[in-house]
Design an enzyme around this catalytic site. Structure first.
Site, PDB file in Angstrom:
ATOM      1  CG  ASP A   1      49.817  -5.289   5.691  1.00  0.00           C
ATOM      2  OD1 ASP A   1      50.475  -6.152   6.321  1.00  0.00           O
ATOM      3  OD2 ASP A   1      49.955  -4.899   4.725  1.00  0.00           O
TER       4      ASP A   1
ATOM      5  CE  LYS B   1      41.150  -3.070  13.068  1.00  0.00           C
ATOM      6  NZ  LYS B   1      40.095  -3.937  12.944  1.00  0.00           N
TER       7      LYS B   1
ATOM      8  CB  SER C   1      50.288   7.930   0.324  1.00  0.00           C
ATOM      9  OG  SER C   1      51.016   8.946  -0.277  1.00  0.00           O
TER      10      SER C   1
ATOM     11  CB  SER D   1      45.868   3.757  -3.455  1.00  0.00           C
ATOM     12  OG  SER D   1      45.109   4.611  -2.777  1.00  0.00           O
TER      13      SER D   1
END
Length: 295
Positions: free
Chosen positions: A77, A82, A194, A196
């Site tokens: 991910d 990137k 967010s 977590s």
């Protein structure tokens, strides 16, 4: 009927040398379709070291200087984030090949690559638009890419004490957070940093942003969901007189005299989804969402 020739731009993680078999399978599949392959120069150097026989077979490019029908992100991910920052306003559809562990955004596993490329050529796929956000500062110039697919966060630095974050939404004062930081996330980013920190899962294409505090120093502060048409203005006060801003993990130190504004980007990020692929199934499979531990 002659098959249409497509151009694919490859971005990848240069730290996964044990995945050479998956890379070889992907490149062989593209070659079998007579695809034109462009490779990010940094990744090309890694690729040629891993598979020397490929040197000179593909066109290399730097930065965002490429023109392609599809982008293939090879990694996890983080690699896809990137790649999305490099695609930017081109809005080229991105195929995420997962060479890592979770792969929530990059959800094509190496053994599925051939099937996915075949589906692309047959037109059996959809592109899912994902909201991106941007950051603007009024005092210091940003050195990091100002666009994010997941989130933009303001955070305290290292061992500094908590920071105060005066937060305004569309010129309407919301609250001053006393916390270690504040995350402004898109629906795509709602399952990342967010989440977590106690933020809600927001289904993509909902048209919302979420403000999630990091370690708030009050039990009365909870995440709040707002419209993605809003502009969020942040003014930070810190004992160390500086703070960090993290744009999809790319961080930069700013002085606390700097006002930060976060708003919806003028483009979306298009992620390729195979026919029959559904968000809730991905939630259950990848995040183990709703799993009953008693069973």
């Amino acid at each position: 009927m002659k098959e249409q020739k497509l151009r694919f731009a490859l971005f990848g993680n240069e730290y996964q040398s044990h995945k050479s078999a998956g890379l070889r399978a992907l490149l062989d599949c593209l070659e079998s379709h007579n695809s034109e392959v462009l490779v990010d120069s940094t990744y090309a150097a890694f690729l040629h070291k891993l598979l020397p026989e490929l040197k000179g077979k593909h066109t290399e490019f730097d930065g965002d200087d490429f023109d392609a029908d599809f982008v293939i992100s090879i990694g996890g991910d983080g690699t896809l984030l990137k790649a999305a920052s490099r695609v930017g306003t081109k809005q080229t559809p991105i195929i995420g090949v997962n060479m890592g562990r979770l792969g929530f955004l990059a959800d094509v596993i190496p053994t599925e690559v051939e099937k996915v490329i075949d589906s692309i050529y047959k037109g059996h796929y959809t592109t899912e638009p994902h909201t991106a956000i941007q950051i603007d500062t009024d005092d210091e110039q940003l050195t990091v890419c100002p666009f994010a697919l997941n989130d933009i966060a303001v955070l305290k630095r290292d061992n500094a004490s908590m920071i105060s974050i005066k937060t305004t939404v569309d010129d309407d004062y919301l609250v001053t957070y006393q916390a270690d930081g504040l995350i402004v996330s898109t629906p795509t980013g709602s399952t990342a940093y967010s989440l977590s920190n106690g933020g809600p899962i927001i289904v993509p294409q909902c048209g919302n942003l979420c403000l999630t505090p990091v370690a708030p120093h009050s039990l009365n502060i909870r995440p709040i969901v707002i419209s993605d048409s809003s502009t969020v203005t942040l003014q930070v006060a810190s004992r160390s007189h500086n703070f960090l801003v993290a744009v999809d993990g790319r961080s930069q130190k700013l002085r606390d005299t700097t006002t930060v504004r976060i708003s919806k980007a003028p483009y979306v990020v298009r992620i390729v989804k195979r026919a029959g692929q559904h968000y809730f199934a991905t939630l259950r499979d990848k995040m183990m969402w709703g799993m009953d531990q008693r069973s």
